[in-house]
Design an enzyme around this catalytic site. Structure first.
Site, short mmCIF file in Angstrom:
data_model
loop_
_atom_site.label_atom_id
_atom_site.label_comp_id
_atom_site.label_asym_id
_atom_site.label_seq_id
_atom_site.Cartn_x
_atom_site.Cartn_y
_atom_site.Cartn_z
N LYS A 84 0.83 -1.21 0.00
CA LYS A 84 0.00 0.00 0.00
C LYS A 84 0.86 1.26 0.00
O LYS A 84 0.52 2.25 -0.66
CB LYS A 84 -0.93 0.01 1.21
N LYS A 130 -0.18 11.50 5.58
CA LYS A 130 0.15 10.42 6.51
C LYS A 130 0.76 9.23 5.77
O LYS A 130 1.77 8.66 6.19
CB LYS A 130 -1.10 10.02 7.28
#
Length: 283
Positions: free
Chosen positions: A160, A228
């Site tokens: 990811k 983030k």
């Protein structure tokens, strides 16, 4: 993301009991046919499968590992699928503590955005044991179209991170293409139509070129979350001992978007950042 995913599980005939800190999310779950619980413990107590979809690593640690959390209330054999995007080391920690309590755990972050969640066509990258992946596959197939077991615990999060650096880089380059086309007096919409049909074509060009040219930046996926995620990618690079210079640049552009007040907008708002760098304004 969790709301439409829960709705698809309900449509597939599963019983879904959910908990969210936001009452509006629980109201939507109820409207879709699900049941609202008043705590993580209430969700977990009689569950066969628990799926978590949370913003960041501290939230996952609190909900899964903390007092009153999933592991404290789980029955042996529970299947825990964390679909959040978090640090790989957090997923490894969750898997280790889950195993110690007789819980089967997977990290299964997703890509495809809100539309992919609504349509049930997410890409799901799964880390964990092969037999646990096999057990979870019927659930995952309701939520996604591309579902791949990529390795042991934490591997899903590493994939990811790679996904997010590619997505961020593609958005930045599409934004630069728009800035160049418009500054040169070329119709950016028509120009991107051509790019989308050639080697430069991408899912981002397919889905986002019209909204970017129109300066429509409603999320979608917020800059705050992508900021983030780029931190996760850079941390993973340090852990692996590799240099990712382009990723570092994209992370700085996304940080600039956050600093310029665009944190709540879609990550395609990188176009505004690059306009600002070039001293150009748009309506």
């Amino acid at each position: 993301m969790g709301g439409p995913m829960a709705a698809n599980l309900l449509k597939a005939g599963h019983t879904v009991i959910g908990y969210d800190a936001q009452p509006a999310a629980l109201e939507k779950l109820g409207a879709a046919g699900g049941k609202a619980a008043d705590s993580v413990a209430a969700v977990t107590a009689d569950a066969d499968v628990v799926i978590t979809m949370l913003p960041d690593s501290p939230h996952v640690e609190e909900v899964i590992l903390g007092a009153g959390g999933v592991l404290e209330n789980a029955n042996p054999g529970l299947l825990l699928i964390d679909m959040s995007t978090i640090r790989p080391d957090t997923s490894i920690k969750v898997a280790e503590e889950a195993t110690a309590r007789g819980v089967r755990a997977l990290d299964a972050p997703v890509s495809g955005g809100e539309k992919g969640a609504i349509d049930g066509v997410l890409s799901i990258m799964v880390g964990g044991e092969e037999d646990v992946f096999t057990a979870a596959l019927p659930i995952l197939e309701v939520l996604g179209k591309t579902i791949v077991h990529v390795g042991p615990s934490g591997a899903g999060q590493t994939v990811k991170a790679a996904n997010q650096l590619v997505v961020g880089g593609t958005y930045a380059l599409v934004a630069e293409a728009i800035v160049l086309l418009e500054a040169s007096g070329v119709d950016a919409g028509r120009g991107l139509d051509v790019l989308a049909g050639g080697l430069a074509g991408s899912r981002i060009l397919e889905l986002k070129r019209e909204s970017m040219v129109a300066r429509q930046f409603a999320p979608g996926f917020r800059i705050d979350l992508h900021h983030k995620d780029m931190g996760i990618a850079l941390a993973a690079a340090r852990e692996a001992g590799v240099a990712l210079p382009v990723t570092g640049l994209i992370a700085q552009l996304i940080a600039a978007a956050k600093a310029q007040g665009y944190g709540s907008l879609d990550h395609s708002v990188l176009l505004k950042v690059l306009e600002n760098v070039s001293g150009r304004t748009s309506a």
